[in-house]
Design a protein around this motif. Structure first.
Motif, PDB file in Angstrom:
ATOM      1  N   GLU A   9       2.461  21.669  84.798  1.00 35.31           N
ATOM      2  CA  GLU A   9       3.121  21.283  86.051  1.00 35.31           C
ATOM      3  C   GLU A   9       4.481  20.642  85.778  1.00 35.31           C
ATOM      4  N   VAL A  10       4.529  19.750  84.806  1.00 35.64           N
ATOM      5  CA  VAL A  10       5.780  19.054  84.474  1.00 35.64           C
ATOM      6  C   VAL A  10       6.831  20.056  84.002  1.00 35.64           C
ATOM      7  N   LEU A  11       6.438  20.918  83.071  1.00 38.66           N
ATOM      8  CA  LEU A  11       7.372  21.924  82.561  1.00 38.66           C
ATOM      9  C   LEU A  11       7.784  22.894  83.670  1.00 38.66           C
ATOM     10  N   GLY A  12       6.838  23.219  84.541  1.00 35.29           N
ATOM     11  CA  GLY A  12       7.149  24.105  85.667  1.00 35.29           C
ATOM     12  C   GLY A  12       8.151  23.483  86.624  1.00 35.29           C
ATOM     13  N   SER A  13       8.084  22.169  86.798  1.00 34.19           N
ATOM     14  CA  SER A  13       9.052  21.482  87.661  1.00 34.19           C
ATOM     15  C   SER A  13      10.457  21.601  87.090  1.00 34.19           C
ATOM     16  N   PHE A  14      10.587  21.311  85.802  1.00 38.96           N
ATOM     17  CA  PHE A  14      11.899  21.447  85.161  1.00 38.96           C
ATOM     18  C   PHE A  14      12.365  22.901  85.179  1.00 38.96           C
ATOM     19  N   ALA A  15      11.408  23.834  85.051  1.00 40.45           N
ATOM     20  CA  ALA A  15      11.764  25.255  85.032  1.00 40.45           C
ATOM     21  C   ALA A  15      12.268  25.720  86.397  1.00 40.45           C
ATOM     22  N   THR A  16      11.657  25.241  87.473  1.00 42.07           N
ATOM     23  CA  THR A  16      12.137  25.578  88.814  1.00 42.07           C
ATOM     24  C   THR A  16      13.548  25.036  89.017  1.00 42.07           C
ATOM     25  N   TYR A  17      13.768  23.812  88.551  1.00 44.03           N
ATOM     26  CA  TYR A  17      15.112  23.222  88.594  1.00 44.03           C
ATOM     27  C   TYR A  17      16.094  24.080  87.797  1.00 44.03           C
ATOM     28  N   ALA A  18      15.663  24.566  86.619  1.00 36.98           N
ATOM     29  CA  ALA A  18      16.528  25.411  85.788  1.00 36.98           C
ATOM     30  C   ALA A  18      16.828  26.735  86.492  1.00 36.98           C
ATOM     31  N   PHE A  19      15.809  27.322  87.123  1.00 34.26           N
ATOM     32  CA  PHE A  19      16.011  28.584  87.844  1.00 34.26           C
ATOM     33  C   PHE A  19      16.986  28.405  89.000  1.00 34.26           C
ATOM     34  N   ASN A  20      16.871  27.272  89.696  1.00 33.54           N
ATOM     35  CA  ASN A  20      17.739  27.017  90.849  1.00 33.54           C
ATOM     36  C   ASN A  20      19.166  26.664  90.445  1.00 33.54           C
TER      37      ASN A  20
END
Length: 594
Positions: A364-375
């Motif tokens: 979940e934590v890595l996915g949060s940063f990844a969504t931020y990276a995608f955006n």
């Protein structure tokens, strides 16, 4: 990806999931009507079956069909909830791409005004880093994400592994959103996970004891055999009654433990099923980055194992039906069989339970940063170097829209390690300090930063911008600020490498005392392993560059006053600020005569 492209991306996904949701809703209505029709037919067959006995043969078929429809109906409801969450996710991301992040949690519960930098850098609260970046839904995921913002990684190897995982996850939108949607289905209480892990460590009172295994195997077999025998030999009925009575007596001897066991574990059924879904998605995805590969390996078979535990708990809940309990406990010691199976699961899997749940929350934590990276695909990943220096090209604040943000090049270290930043009110000094601080926190978590190039060391961050007083601790604002500065100096004297961001220090005293104290503090910083930026209105601090040319440099943000109008370019420039605006603004607002 531009803002328009991002808006379009999430709008298209929202529309696609909404279309699927509509189809599922239609399917649910069809199944619901079919269930109702089968129920009506069942009643009709039962009614007319007393006259036309051949119709009664249809009853088992109708019962099977009705059971299948109930199961199908439940699965469709789960799919509908999942799709509803996917629609919400893309709606919220679409809103966020337009600048509205109000749909996301603020993380206000993690606010700590005494943290070395979190309060100063707006890590938590409305419009915070947490609200912009966090996409965790489990309680432990949110807590872990908050702790990561307050305690970044302190190993270059760990940062690089996080970067690799975030890069990979940023390209896996389907996985991220399905994983996030599954997390949104969770209804947790604050201590659920803690209590579940505590249960896993408790000693078993049935499993592993030979005598109980014999009783739980032999007695039900004997009872069932006697009950079956009574259909052929009536003299066996008293013996069947006696064995059933024995089972109730045996259960009664353990009933307090059984009731306590059931009450404790039954409350965990829903959270177990939700974690099982999260782990199912994690173990079903293929990764190449070392960190995500390791998390997926931890989750292998975890989804089915945790689902098995949830099913065992669900089966145990059957005892809540008094008729079912009476029948099953008379024949097979049902309650004790359930306890035994749960304890067997615990003995076989308890050591893995914590790492399974940890794998889900870390994803979940890595996915949060990844969504931020995608955006923010225009952002870059930091290069972590051993040198005590920070350099950035086109650095901006990550929470300000790129098309609206003024960026600056920046360098500190490899020579001068203290920057004195002067400038007028509203010129951009405080925003610049927060820009650097937030980017450092993101960089040390392996997340991309708002810059074209960013280099930094592993360093501890300390700030002094919004020092708060404390009535509880009988501490004034000024004393709280001194206490913060003392803590910084204590760490420096222990040779802890620090990045220090201070904004208008010693505000709680008179101007002469403030100036003398500020100059003395800056002189104390120069011999230590630190990078410090001091934002101030006091131009007298600028004279320190002449006294310590190897350690101190002056930079400024200038105000422009042209044609009786005040403006700012928010660009960092070398040298001391030459223009101040307090008197100008007071005249413009009519506070003092023009």
């Amino acid at each position: 990806m531009s803002r328009e492209e991002l808006l379009s991306f999430y709008a298209d996904r929202r529309s696609a999931f909404a279309s699927q949701l509509q189809k599922i809703s239609t399917h649910i209505n069809i199944v619901s009507n079919a269930r109702l029709l089968i129920a009506i037919v069942f009643v009709g067959v039962l009614y007319f079956g007393f006259t036309y006995h051949a119709l009664l043969y249809l009853l088992p078929v109708l019962i099977v069909v009705f059971t299948v429809l109930i199961s199908r109906h439940g699965k469709l409801f789960q799919q509908r909830q999942h799709l509803q969450n996917l629609v919400k996710i893309n709606q919220y991301e679409q809103q966020a791409a337009g600048g509205d992040v109000s749909a996301f949690g603020t993380g206000a519960e993690f606010t700590d005004t005494h943290h070395p930098y979190a309060h100063d850098l707006d890590m938590f609260g409305t419009g915070s880093v947490f609200q912009f970046v966090n996409r965790c839904n489990t309680l432990i995921g949110k807590s872990k994400f908050a702790m990561r913002l307050m305690n970044p990684l302190l190993s270059s190897d760990a940062i690089v592994k996080n970067q690799q995982a975030i890069r990979e996850l940023s390209e896996k939108t389907e996985f991220r959103q399905h994983f996030q949607a599954a997390g949104m289905e969770m209804e947790e209480l604050p201590r659920d996970r803690e209590q579940l892990l505590a249960w896993a460590k408790e000693p078993s009172f049935l499993f592993g004891k030979v005598a109980y295994r014999i009783v739980l195997t032999a007695v039900p077999v004997i009872t069932l055999a006697l009950v079956a025998g009574t259909f052929f030999f009536s003299f066996l009925r008293p013996f069947a009654v006696l064995t059933a009575a024995f089972q109730w007596a045996f259960l009664g001897f353990h009933i307090k433990k059984v009731n306590a066991f059931h009450e404790y574990i039954s409350r965990k059924k829903n959270i177990l099923q939700k974690y099982a879904t999260l782990l199912h998605y994690l173990q079903g995805e293929r990764f190449t980055s070392p960190l995500m590969t390791g998390l997926a390996e931890k989750a292998q078979n975890a989804g089915s194992k945790v689902q098995q535990l949830a099913s065992l708990v669900h089966a145990f809940d059957a005892r809540l039906n008094s008729m079912t309990s009476l029948f099953t406990n008379s024949l097979v010691l049902y309650d004790l069989q359930c306890v035994y199976r749960l304890e067997r699961w615990k003995e076989e899997n308890a050591t893995n339970l914590d790492q399974w749940l940890e794998a889900a929350s870390e994803t979940e934590v890595l996915g949060s940063f990844a969504t931020y990276a995608f955006n923010h695909k225009q952002f870059t990943y930091a290069t972590v170097e051993p040198t005590l220096a920070i350099s950035a090209k086109a650095m901006g604040h990550p929470l300000i829209a790129p098309e609206e943000c003024v960026v600056n090049d920046f360098q500190i270290g490899n020579g001068p390690s203290v920057l004195i930043v002067t400038g007028a009110n509203m010129a951009g000094k405080s925003t610049f300090l927060r820009t650097l601080g937030v980017n450092i926190v993101l960089a040390l978590n392996g997340a991309p930063v708002f810059a074209k190039e960013f280099r930094c060391p592993i360093i501890h961050l300390r700030t002094g911008m919004r020092t708060a007083d404390s009535l509880k601790d009988h501490q004034s604002y000024f004393y709280a600020e001194l206490d913060r500065l003392k803590g910084i100096m204590d760490e420096l004297r222990q040779d802890v490498p620090l990045l220090i961001l201070l904004d208008e220090i010693l505000k709680g005293t008179n101007s002469t005392d403030k100036q003398a104290g500020s100059i003395a503090l800056v002189k104390q910083l120069t011999p230590h392993p630190c990078l410090a930026i001091i934002a101030t209105h006091d131009l007298a601090l600028g004279t320190l560059e002449e006294e310590f040319p190897e350690h101190i440099r002056n930079y400024c943000f200038e105000a422009n006053i042209e044609n009786d109008q005040l403006s700012f370019d928010y660009k960092l420039k070398p040298g001391l600020a030459q223009k101040m605006n307090a008197t100008f603004l007071m005249k413009k607002m009519g506070i003092i005569p023009a």
